[in-house]
Scaffold this motif. Structure first.
Motif, PDB file in Angstrom:
ATOM      1  N   GLY A 172      25.827  -7.810  22.380  1.00 19.65           N
ATOM      2  CA  GLY A 172      27.011  -8.585  22.659  1.00 19.65           C
ATOM      3  C   GLY A 172      27.093  -9.304  23.945  1.00 19.65           C
ATOM      4  N   ALA A 173      28.000 -10.075  23.843  1.00 19.49           N
ATOM      5  CA  ALA A 173      28.459 -11.124  24.660  1.00 19.49           C
ATOM      6  C   ALA A 173      29.951 -11.167  24.845  1.00 19.49           C
ATOM      7  CB  ALA A 173      28.058 -12.389  23.997  1.00 19.49           C
ATOM      8  N   GLY A 174      30.916 -11.828  24.985  1.00 22.44           N
ATOM      9  CA  GLY A 174      32.250 -12.222  24.942  1.00 22.44           C
ATOM     10  C   GLY A 174      33.350 -12.505  25.731  1.00 22.44           C
ATOM     11  N   ALA A 175      34.077 -12.871  26.619  1.00 18.04           N
ATOM     12  CA  ALA A 175      35.512 -12.773  26.874  1.00 18.04           C
ATOM     13  C   ALA A 175      36.169 -13.872  27.635  1.00 18.04           C
ATOM     14  CB  ALA A 175      35.779 -11.521  27.635  1.00 18.04           C
ATOM     15  N   GLY A 176      37.249 -13.877  27.890  1.00 12.74           N
ATOM     16  CA  GLY A 176      38.053 -14.292  28.935  1.00 12.74           C
ATOM     17  C   GLY A 176      39.013 -15.388  28.903  1.00 12.74           C
ATOM     18  N   ALA A 216      29.794   0.915  20.564  1.00  6.20           N
ATOM     19  CA  ALA A 216      29.507  -0.244  19.710  1.00  6.20           C
ATOM     20  C   ALA A 216      30.810  -0.984  19.424  1.00  6.20           C
ATOM     21  CB  ALA A 216      28.840   0.175  18.410  1.00  6.20           C
ATOM     22  N   HIS A 217      30.729  -2.290  19.518  1.00  5.62           N
ATOM     23  CA  HIS A 217      31.867  -3.173  19.248  1.00  5.62           C
ATOM     24  C   HIS A 217      31.624  -3.816  17.885  1.00  5.62           C
ATOM     25  CE1 HIS A 217      33.635  -7.428  20.166  1.00  5.62           C
ATOM     26  NE2 HIS A 217      34.526  -6.697  19.519  1.00  5.62           N
ATOM     27  N   ILE A 218      32.445  -3.482  16.883  1.00  4.36           N
ATOM     28  CA  ILE A 218      32.331  -4.086  15.561  1.00  4.36           C
ATOM     29  C   ILE A 218      33.195  -5.346  15.595  1.00  4.36           C
ATOM     30  CG2 ILE A 218      32.486  -3.717  13.084  1.00  4.36           C
ATOM     31  CD1 ILE A 218      30.591  -1.791  14.578  1.00  4.36           C
ATOM     32  N   ALA A 219      32.553  -6.474  15.838  1.00  4.35           N
ATOM     33  CA  ALA A 219      33.246  -7.731  16.139  1.00  4.35           C
ATOM     34  C   ALA A 219      33.528  -8.527  14.865  1.00  4.35           C
ATOM     35  CB  ALA A 219      32.418  -8.570  17.105  1.00  4.35           C
ATOM     36  N   GLY A 220      34.266  -9.630  15.049  1.00  2.00           N
ATOM     37  CA  GLY A 220      34.617 -10.507  13.941  1.00  2.00           C
ATOM     38  C   GLY A 220      33.594 -11.608  13.722  1.00  2.00           C
ATOM     39  N   LEU A 221      34.071 -12.740  13.234  1.00  2.00           N
ATOM     40  CA  LEU A 221      33.191 -13.864  12.907  1.00  2.00           C
ATOM     41  C   LEU A 221      32.529 -14.431  14.159  1.00  2.00           C
ATOM     42  CD1 LEU A 221      35.612 -15.516  10.362  1.00  2.00           C
ATOM     43  CD2 LEU A 221      33.316 -14.698   9.804  1.00  2.00           C
ATOM     44  N   PRO A 222      31.215 -14.623  14.151  1.00  2.00           N
ATOM     45  CA  PRO A 222      30.501 -15.037  15.362  1.00  2.00           C
ATOM     46  C   PRO A 222      30.802 -16.446  15.831  1.00  2.00           C
ATOM     47  CG  PRO A 222      29.024 -15.000  13.471  1.00  2.00           C
ATOM     48  CD  PRO A 222      30.305 -14.374  13.016  1.00  2.00           C
ATOM     49  N   GLY A 223      31.308 -17.321  14.956  1.00  3.00           N
ATOM     50  CA  GLY A 223      31.584 -18.694  15.365  1.00  3.00           C
ATOM     51  C   GLY A 223      32.929 -18.883  16.035  1.00  3.00           C
ATOM     52  N   LEU A 224      33.758 -17.842  16.086  1.00  3.22           N
ATOM     53  CA  LEU A 224      35.083 -17.970  16.676  1.00  3.22           C
ATOM     54  C   LEU A 224      35.035 -17.762  18.184  1.00  3.22           C
ATOM     55  CD1 LEU A 224      37.301 -16.066  14.077  1.00  3.22           C
ATOM     56  CD2 LEU A 224      36.638 -18.481  14.131  1.00  3.22           C
ATOM     57  N   ALA A 225      35.798 -18.579  18.900  1.00  2.00           N
ATOM     58  CA  ALA A 225      35.777 -18.520  20.362  1.00  2.00           C
ATOM     59  C   ALA A 225      36.233 -17.167  20.878  1.00  2.00           C
ATOM     60  CB  ALA A 225      36.665 -19.631  20.940  1.00  2.00           C
ATOM     61  N   HIS A 226      37.250 -16.563  20.249  1.00  2.00           N
ATOM     62  CA  HIS A 226      37.724 -15.285  20.783  1.00  2.00           C
ATOM     63  C   HIS A 226      36.722 -14.162  20.523  1.00  2.00           C
ATOM     64  CE1 HIS A 226      39.610 -15.045  16.659  1.00  2.00           C
ATOM     65  NE2 HIS A 226      39.134 -13.829  16.744  1.00  2.00           N
ATOM     66  N   THR A 227      35.905 -14.286  19.466  1.00  2.00           N
ATOM     67  CA  THR A 227      34.837 -13.306  19.263  1.00  2.00           C
ATOM     68  C   THR A 227      33.832 -13.387  20.408  1.00  2.00           C
ATOM     69  OG1 THR A 227      35.054 -13.489  16.856  1.00  2.00           O
ATOM     70  CG2 THR A 227      33.032 -12.520  17.686  1.00  2.00           C
ATOM     71  N   VAL A 228      33.457 -14.606  20.784  1.00  2.00           N
ATOM     72  CA  VAL A 228      32.517 -14.799  21.895  1.00  2.00           C
ATOM     73  C   VAL A 228      33.092 -14.229  23.183  1.00  2.00           C
ATOM     74  CG1 VAL A 228      31.342 -16.522  23.312  1.00  2.00           C
ATOM     75  CG2 VAL A 228      31.467 -16.824  20.838  1.00  2.00           C
ATOM     76  N   ARG A 229      34.381 -14.510  23.442  1.00  2.00           N
ATOM     77  CA  ARG A 229      34.987 -14.009  24.680  1.00  2.00           C
ATOM     78  C   ARG A 229      35.011 -12.482  24.716  1.00  2.00           C
ATOM     79  NH1 ARG A 229      38.488 -18.238  23.929  1.00  2.00           N
ATOM     80  NH2 ARG A 229      40.056 -16.867  22.984  1.00  2.00           N
ATOM     81  N   ARG A 230      35.354 -11.871  23.601  1.00  2.03           N
ATOM     82  CA  ARG A 230      35.411 -10.409  23.578  1.00  2.03           C
ATOM     83  C   ARG A 230      34.024  -9.808  23.782  1.00  2.03           C
ATOM     84  NH1 ARG A 230      39.529  -9.588  18.375  1.00  2.03           N
ATOM     85  NH2 ARG A 230      41.253 -10.780  19.273  1.00  2.03           N
ATOM     86  N   MET A 231      33.031 -10.408  23.157  1.00  2.00           N
ATOM     87  CA  MET A 231      31.666  -9.904  23.295  1.00  2.00           C
ATOM     88  C   MET A 231      31.157 -10.080  24.722  1.00  2.00           C
ATOM     89  SD  MET A 231      30.309 -11.310  19.598  1.00  2.00           S
ATOM     90  CE  MET A 231      28.607 -11.352  20.056  1.00  2.00           C
ATOM     91  N   ASP A 232      31.404 -11.245  25.324  1.00  2.00           N
ATOM     92  CA  ASP A 232      31.005 -11.469  26.720  1.00  2.00           C
ATOM     93  C   ASP A 232      31.737 -10.515  27.656  1.00  2.00           C
ATOM     94  OD1 ASP A 232      29.196 -13.480  26.155  1.00  2.00           O
ATOM     95  OD2 ASP A 232      30.630 -15.099  26.478  1.00  2.00           O
ATOM     96  N   SER A 233      33.015 -10.298  27.386  1.00  2.00           N
ATOM     97  CA  SER A 233      33.801  -9.400  28.224  1.00  2.00           C
ATOM     98  C   SER A 233      33.294  -7.974  28.119  1.00  2.00           C
ATOM     99  CB  SER A 233      35.274  -9.456  27.820  1.00  2.00           C
ATOM    100  OG  SER A 233      36.048  -8.614  28.631  1.00  2.00           O
ATOM    101  N   LEU A 234      32.945  -7.548  26.919  1.00  4.18           N
ATOM    102  CA  LEU A 234      32.398  -6.207  26.739  1.00  4.18           C
ATOM    103  C   LEU A 234      31.136  -6.029  27.572  1.00  4.18           C
ATOM    104  CD1 LEU A 234      32.436  -3.510  25.006  1.00  4.18           C
ATOM    105  CD2 LEU A 234      30.778  -4.670  23.540  1.00  4.18           C
ATOM    106  N   ARG A 235      30.244  -6.998  27.518  1.00  6.90           N
ATOM    107  CA  ARG A 235      28.999  -6.903  28.275  1.00  6.90           C
ATOM    108  C   ARG A 235      29.264  -6.897  29.778  1.00  6.90           C
ATOM    109  NH1 ARG A 235      24.453 -11.401  27.482  1.00  6.90           N
ATOM    110  NH2 ARG A 235      26.042 -12.618  28.576  1.00  6.90           N
TER     111      ARG A 235
END
Length: 373
Positions: A172-176, A216-235
């Protein structure tokens, strides 16, 4: 079939000319205040409503705003987020006597085509845009059409690491989204935003504080901006606590209970499975809890679970699920208020929603000592 009342009917009942009725109902000068009040009273008694098509052709407002969801239809049936969001939107629009035109489409291309059709037909005065994408054609299209819009959510961060994440095994990746009271929009579209970075920090604070080091973060759809932000924030939050990608990672899904359950089954079958799971919605969290029960893994004895969105599902499941609590209906009200303000002539702006807060419940506890050794 009952005939709809017309301006001619109102004129006859009120004892005035049709032109006087037109002046009164369209707030134009030419009739006295007493006559205007009488005409409006008669119109209300007869149940008269303006013809939206005729008003559109005359350049007046359509009296409606649009909302389009480009998501798999099967993922919407049990998810409470959109129902709460729409209830908040509708609360504000109803008070303003504005209709909500709602449609579900198969993909983003179909959504863009629908915007073009609505614009050509003058069906709506503006639109509420949900699920900002990492590569999103909608803002440019809406600016080209000069169709007023409010984006619910923030665009993906530049250079975000959502790209290249594989379903079921992505690291992951995600947040902000930023926090604050609001501001000026960076483009010509307004937006309302939630602080996903702070929300993820709360989740990591809680789990790390309990002693979890494999998450482990069970995330949503990978193309959504908030999914990316959450994944980046987690990392980012994991690295801040000295945890690497071999300890904390994200797995993308389509938000459905089926994919949430499948992802849960995969990560729990690993040689060193996570001791805590964070789900991007309540439906997947409940499905994950059921998988753990099926596998004989006690929650929270051996596995802690956190749901991103709180709902009745989280509160009636046993054990009750720790969840992020936020005013989703209030988020919808904020978006509708911003769109109505733009339609009334206000410049585009940014509004920040109320901060989510983590509510610990029975699904999170310290991991068994040997699992983190």
């Amino acid at each position: 079939m009952a005939r709809r009342p017309t301006i001619k009917d109102i004129a006859r009942q009120a004892g005035v000319s049709e032109s006087a009725v037109s002046f009164a109902l369209n707030d134009r000068p030419g009739v006295s205040q007493d006559t205007r009040a009488r005409i409006r009273r008669v119109a209300e008694e007869l149940g008269w409503q303006p013809n939206s098509a005729a008003r559109a052709l005359s350049g007046e407002r359509a009296g409606a705003v649009g909302l389009v969801l480009a998501r798999p239809a099967h993922t919407l049936g049990v998810e409470s987020f959109f129902l709460q969001l729409v209830s908040g939107i509708q609360e504000v629009l109803s008070a303003a006597r504005t209709a909500l035109l709602f449609q579900v489409v198969e993909d983003i291309d179909a959504e863009c085509a629908l915007y073009r059709r609505w614009w050509a037909e003058r069906r709506v005065d503006g639109v509420l845009v949900v699920d900002p994408r990492t590569s999103d054609p909608r803002p440019a299209l809406l600016e080209e059409l000069a169709l007023p819009a409010v984006t619910i959510g923030e665009a993906a961060p530049t250079g975000g690491s959502g790209a290249g994440v594989e379903a079921g095994s992505g690291v992951g990746a995600g947040a902000g989204a930023g926090s604050g009271s609001g501001g000026v929009a960076s483009g010509t579209l307004s937006s309302v935003r939630a602080d996903d970075a702070d929300a993820m920090a709360q989740v990591l604070d809680h789990l790390h504080g309990l002693g979890h080091r494999r998450i482990a973060h069970i995330a949503g759809l990978p193309g959504l901006a908030h999914t990316v932000r959450r994944m980046d924030s987690l990392r980012t939050e994991a690295a801040r606590r000295g945890l690497g990608p071999d300890q904390v990672r994200s797995v993308v899904t389509d938000y459905s209970d089926a994919e949430g359950a499948a992802a849960t089954r995969r990560v729990l079958a690993e040689p060193r499975p996570p001791t805590a799971l964070v789900y991007d919605n309540d439906v997947m969290a409940v499905a994950g809890s059921a998988v753990a029960a099926e596998l004989g893994i006690p929650v929270p004895g051996r596995l802690s679970i956190v749901a991103w969105d709180d709902s009745a599902l989280c509160r009636v499941t046993h054990p009750r699920l720790t969840a992020l609590v936020r005013d989703t209906a209030g988020f919808g009200r904020l978006a509708a208020e911003e769109l109505l303000a733009v339609l009334a002539g206000s410049p585009p702006g940014v509004r920040i929603s109320e901060q989510p807060r983590l509510e610990p419940r029975e699904s999170t506890a310290p991991p068994p000592a040997h699992t983190e050794s």
